[in-house]
Write a protein that holds these residues in place. Structure first.
Motif, PDB file in Angstrom:
ATOM      1  N   THR A  18      -0.737 -13.807  -9.681  1.00 32.50           N
ATOM      2  CA  THR A  18      -0.236 -13.939  -8.294  1.00 32.50           C
ATOM      3  C   THR A  18       1.272 -13.669  -8.448  1.00 32.50           C
ATOM      4  O   THR A  18       1.859 -14.019  -9.483  1.00 32.50           O
ATOM      5  CB  THR A  18      -0.273 -15.209  -7.592  1.00 32.50           C
ATOM      6  OG1 THR A  18       0.437 -16.447  -8.334  1.00 32.50           O
ATOM      7  CG2 THR A  18      -1.840 -15.727  -7.377  1.00 32.50           C
ATOM      8  N   TYR A  19       1.942 -12.894  -7.135  1.00 34.42           N
ATOM      9  CA  TYR A  19       3.213 -12.646  -7.344  1.00 34.42           C
ATOM     10  C   TYR A  19       4.230 -13.309  -6.174  1.00 34.42           C
ATOM     11  O   TYR A  19       3.360 -13.920  -5.065  1.00 34.42           O
ATOM     12  CB  TYR A  19       3.491 -11.195  -6.964  1.00 34.42           C
ATOM     13  CG  TYR A  19       2.648 -10.138  -7.957  1.00 34.42           C
ATOM     14  CD1 TYR A  19       3.571  -9.731  -9.125  1.00 34.42           C
ATOM     15  CD2 TYR A  19       1.404 -10.119  -8.024  1.00 34.42           C
ATOM     16  CE1 TYR A  19       3.044  -8.984 -10.184  1.00 34.42           C
ATOM     17  CE2 TYR A  19       1.001  -9.167  -9.562  1.00 34.42           C
ATOM     18  CZ  TYR A  19       1.609  -8.735 -10.370  1.00 34.42           C
ATOM     19  OH  TYR A  19       1.017  -8.156 -11.330  1.00 34.42           O
ATOM     20  N   LYS A  20       5.233 -13.290  -6.531  1.00 35.90           N
ATOM     21  CA  LYS A  20       6.247 -14.112  -5.603  1.00 35.90           C
ATOM     22  C   LYS A  20       6.390 -13.849  -3.983  1.00 35.90           C
ATOM     23  O   LYS A  20       6.610 -14.498  -3.121  1.00 35.90           O
ATOM     24  CB  LYS A  20       7.576 -14.155  -6.115  1.00 35.90           C
ATOM     25  CG  LYS A  20       7.893 -15.143  -7.405  1.00 35.90           C
ATOM     26  CD  LYS A  20       9.067 -15.105  -7.702  1.00 35.90           C
ATOM     27  CE  LYS A  20       9.166 -16.242  -9.058  1.00 35.90           C
ATOM     28  NZ  LYS A  20      10.510 -16.436  -9.658  1.00 35.90           N
ATOM     29  N   ASP A  21       5.780 -12.465  -3.884  1.00 33.45           N
ATOM     30  CA  ASP A  21       5.686 -11.925  -2.607  1.00 33.45           C
ATOM     31  C   ASP A  21       4.336 -12.380  -1.917  1.00 33.45           C
ATOM     32  O   ASP A  21       4.090 -11.887  -0.613  1.00 33.45           O
ATOM     33  CB  ASP A  21       5.988 -10.376  -2.329  1.00 33.45           C
ATOM     34  CG  ASP A  21       4.705  -9.632  -2.886  1.00 33.45           C
ATOM     35  OD1 ASP A  21       4.075 -10.225  -3.827  1.00 33.45           O
ATOM     36  OD2 ASP A  21       4.713  -8.481  -2.888  1.00 33.45           O
ATOM     37  N   GLY A  22       3.426 -13.176  -2.413  1.00 32.27           N
ATOM     38  CA  GLY A  22       2.161 -13.635  -1.975  1.00 32.27           C
ATOM     39  C   GLY A  22       1.069 -12.808  -2.492  1.00 32.27           C
ATOM     40  O   GLY A  22       0.006 -13.002  -2.216  1.00 32.27           O
ATOM     41  N   GLY A  81     -16.663 -17.640 -11.084  1.00 32.26           N
ATOM     42  CA  GLY A  81     -15.384 -17.159 -11.062  1.00 32.26           C
ATOM     43  C   GLY A  81     -14.487 -17.836 -10.670  1.00 32.26           C
ATOM     44  O   GLY A  81     -13.249 -17.445 -10.219  1.00 32.26           O
ATOM     45  N   GLY A  82     -14.449 -19.230 -10.964  1.00 33.60           N
ATOM     46  CA  GLY A  82     -13.472 -20.252 -10.845  1.00 33.60           C
ATOM     47  C   GLY A  82     -12.962 -20.355  -9.250  1.00 33.60           C
ATOM     48  O   GLY A  82     -11.926 -20.710  -9.029  1.00 33.60           O
ATOM     49  N   ALA A 116     -10.102 -18.623  -3.303  1.00 34.78           N
ATOM     50  CA  ALA A 116      -8.623 -19.007  -3.566  1.00 34.78           C
ATOM     51  C   ALA A 116      -7.950 -17.704  -4.353  1.00 34.78           C
ATOM     52  O   ALA A 116      -8.707 -16.968  -5.060  1.00 34.78           O
ATOM     53  CB  ALA A 116      -8.635 -20.012  -4.174  1.00 34.78           C
ATOM     54  N   PRO A 117      -6.867 -17.550  -4.123  1.00 30.24           N
ATOM     55  CA  PRO A 117      -5.872 -18.397  -3.408  1.00 30.24           C
ATOM     56  C   PRO A 117      -5.511 -18.042  -1.963  1.00 30.24           C
ATOM     57  O   PRO A 117      -4.887 -18.852  -1.195  1.00 30.24           O
ATOM     58  CB  PRO A 117      -4.507 -18.371  -4.137  1.00 30.24           C
ATOM     59  CG  PRO A 117      -4.554 -16.924  -4.752  1.00 30.24           C
ATOM     60  CD  PRO A 117      -5.896 -16.616  -4.904  1.00 30.24           C
ATOM     61  N   TYR A 223      -7.906 -25.548  -5.304  1.00 26.32           N
ATOM     62  CA  TYR A 223      -7.939 -26.632  -4.409  1.00 26.32           C
ATOM     63  C   TYR A 223      -6.770 -27.533  -4.657  1.00 26.32           C
ATOM     64  O   TYR A 223      -6.743 -28.555  -5.188  1.00 26.32           O
ATOM     65  CB  TYR A 223      -9.332 -27.374  -4.793  1.00 26.32           C
ATOM     66  CG  TYR A 223      -9.750 -28.326  -3.512  1.00 26.32           C
ATOM     67  CD1 TYR A 223      -9.111 -28.502  -2.383  1.00 26.32           C
ATOM     68  CD2 TYR A 223     -11.005 -29.079  -3.388  1.00 26.32           C
ATOM     69  CE1 TYR A 223      -9.476 -29.138  -1.192  1.00 26.32           C
ATOM     70  CE2 TYR A 223     -11.305 -29.695  -2.728  1.00 26.32           C
ATOM     71  CZ  TYR A 223     -10.709 -29.979  -1.448  1.00 26.32           C
ATOM     72  OH  TYR A 223     -11.262 -30.628  -0.166  1.00 26.32           O
ATOM     73  N   PRO A 224      -5.577 -27.185  -4.083  1.00 28.67           N
ATOM     74  CA  PRO A 224      -4.212 -27.941  -4.136  1.00 28.67           C
ATOM     75  C   PRO A 224      -4.564 -29.166  -3.241  1.00 28.67           C
ATOM     76  O   PRO A 224      -3.747 -30.163  -3.998  1.00 28.67           O
ATOM     77  CB  PRO A 224      -3.369 -27.033  -3.422  1.00 28.67           C
ATOM     78  CG  PRO A 224      -3.827 -25.556  -3.289  1.00 28.67           C
ATOM     79  CD  PRO A 224      -5.292 -25.642  -3.256  1.00 28.67           C
TER      80      PRO A 224
END
Length: 319
Positions: A18-22, A81-82, A116-117, A223-224
């Protein structure tokens, strides 16, 4: 260009980044194949939307040469696939379903669920229940899909999945046990290398601190809002309702070299002590690793897994 577009936020290689821009970059499970008539197995497949609200499809598999109104057991399959990667349209899932349908003479509903995410859990669980309601809507032969209307025996339904999909199959059987879907009869579940976990290590997990850390991190990533590694969604040992699992038969596949091996055996032990009155069997493949049957389908253990699944599903008709 915004510098954040290339800055990595989380690196779960070789699965995804994942990247900081989403942005989410999936590194595995990104290849897809279209539905088809498979010349090797003579199994036909097609894609059908089961959730209009989320625009989610399932891939249906049906033997080609069957009588017009012949009824077959139905297997609802949840890919692994998690909770983050893969789809029912991946070549290895497509091929696995073709082979299983040919071996067992069944219908498979292989479902696509939100991942996810972009969509944290419980989205995948919600979608996985929605598809069961969709399957149940064919009980009177007037549902939205003609294959299921003509050929689905909803008195002989099974859930299955590998890894995270095994976790989902278990959760759906739990929900079925609590709520029921009166229009389908869940006979059994098949869990292939299921993704369960827990705060306290068991078996060989005590030697794998780094692997444990990665698995726990991946669970929180998917699953945060989970209460932790002992959340009942990931650890059946903490679920007070475990004994109400809504089927009478369970088959669990584990692999000797799989980091989730001990969890599969532990699940069986817990189930036997839970007050559940069904039968549970564990089959272990020696010298094999996690989901080996998908990536090396021609080896003998993979062929044996397929035959064992087919035998388990058809056992009801023979009994």
């Amino acid at each position: 260009m915004d510098s954040t577009s290339s800055e990595i936020a989380l690196d779960y290689s070789p699965f995804l980044r994942t990247y900081k821009d989403g942005r989410v970059e999936r590194l595995m499970g990104i290849h897809v194949v279209p539905p088809s008539l498979d010349p090797k197995t003579n199994v036909q497949s097609k894609d059908v939307i089961y959730s209009q609200e989320q625009n989610l499809p399932s891939r249906l598999f049906l033997p080609k040469n069957i009588n017009p109104n012949q009824k077959l057991p139905v297997l609802v399959y949840y890919h692994g696939g998690g909770f983050c990667i893969e789809s029912p349209f991946s070549p290895h899932y497509h091929n696995f379903c073709n082979k299983l349908v040919a071996e067992a003479n069944i219908i498979i509903v292989s479902i696509d669920y939100r991942r996810a995410p972009e969509h944290h859990l419980p989205a995948a669980y919600d979608d996985s229940w929605t598809v069961l309601e969709w399957v149940a809507s064919h009980v009177n032969g007037d549902g939205p899909d003609e294959w299921l209307n003509h050929h689905a025996d909803l008195n002989s339904v099974f859930f299955s999945g590998d890894s995270a999909g095994g976790n989902i199959a278990h959760r759906m059987a739990m929900k079925y046990g609590e709520q029921k879907l009166s229009d389908i009869n869940l006979v059994g579940i098949v869990l292939i290398h299921p993704y369960f976990w827990g705060k306290e290590p068991i078996g060989n997990e005590v030697k794998e601190a780094e692997t444990r850390s990665k698995i726990e991190g991946f669970w929180y990533f998917a699953y945060p809002a989970a209460s932790g590694s002992d959340d009942p969604w990931i650890n059946p040992a903490t679920d007070p309702l475990f004994g109400s699992l809504g089927c009478s038969r369970v088959l669990i596949f584990v692999a000797e070299k799989d980091f989730l091996r001990d969890r599969g055996w532990y699940y069986s032990e817990l189930l036997k002590k839970s007050g559940w009155e069904g039968s549970v069997e564990v089959i272990e493949a020696k010298e094999e690793n996690h989901v080996f049957h998908l990536f090396n389908p021609e080896n003998e253990n993979a062929k044996a897994l397929l035959k064992s699944m087919a035998s388990f599903i058809n056992q009801e008709e023979k009994s």
